[in-house]
Design an enzyme around this catalytic site. Structure first.
Site, short mmCIF file in Angstrom:
data_model
loop_
_atom_site.label_atom_id
_atom_site.label_comp_id
_atom_site.label_asym_id
_atom_site.label_seq_id
_atom_site.Cartn_x
_atom_site.Cartn_y
_atom_site.Cartn_z
N ASP A 116 7.16 33.39 -6.14
CA ASP A 116 7.88 32.06 -6.21
C ASP A 116 9.02 32.15 -7.33
OD1 ASP A 116 7.03 31.34 -3.56
OD2 ASP A 116 5.33 30.55 -4.56
N ASP A 134 10.02 31.38 2.17
CA ASP A 134 9.36 30.24 2.39
C ASP A 134 10.44 29.16 3.08
OD1 ASP A 134 7.10 30.83 1.00
OD2 ASP A 134 7.61 30.16 -0.85
#
Length: 162
Positions: A116, A134
């Site tokens: 991330d 995501d």
């Protein structure tokens, strides 16, 4: 169907490219301020998530690797067998969802967790970091929701002519 394959691989490529750039240029758990200082509105970070959304169930990478792989394979298989009954919006939504899922599966295999790097917030109030995959999953879910709510009309019940 060709356009869905192109969309799938474009999203997957962008996801993996952006993660590669982050891994090569930001130290693990480091950050680069983009808007504001380190606690500003937007930073690029490098973190790994071995759990699921919002880092829930952290430390279960293998379990979520298997689960996400099965879900992606099942969704793609289901979409291929049912494509004649699905709308363009539904197929697009499923393409966004499965490409994002595939991107995160690749991370779990190659990096031991999902990479991330997008970090938003104000001061100490931060949204959990996320990535292109995501975002793709969320866009796909929103499109699927829109399709179901606004375009899938339930069959009218048969009226009793009595």
């Amino acid at each position: 169907m060709k356009k869905y394959y192109i969309l799938f691989f474009t999203i997957l490529f962008l996801d993996q490219l952006t993660k590669h750039i982050v891994i090569r240029n930001i130290p693990y758990q480091g950050f680069i301020p983009v808007i504001g200082d380190g606690s500003g509105l937007f930073n690029l970070v490098f973190v790994k998530n071995t759990g699921v959304a919002f880092s829930a169930f952290t430390g279960n990478n293998t379990f979520f690797l298997v689960l996400a792989s099965l879900i992606v394979i099942a969704a793609i298989t289901w979409a291929l067998f049912n494509r004649a009954r699905l709308s363009v919006l539904q197929l697009t939504a499923l393409t966004f969802i499965t490409s994002g899922g595939a991107g995160n599966v690749i991370d779990r295999i190659l990096h031991g967790g999902v990479v991330d790097f997008l970090d938003f917030g104000i001061g100490s109030r931060r949204w959990p970091s996320f990535n292109v995959a995501d975002s793709s999953i969320c866009i796909g879910a929103a499109l699927l929701f829109i399709s179901i709510i606004f375009f899938d009309k339930p069959a009218k019940p048969a009226t009793n002519p009595e």
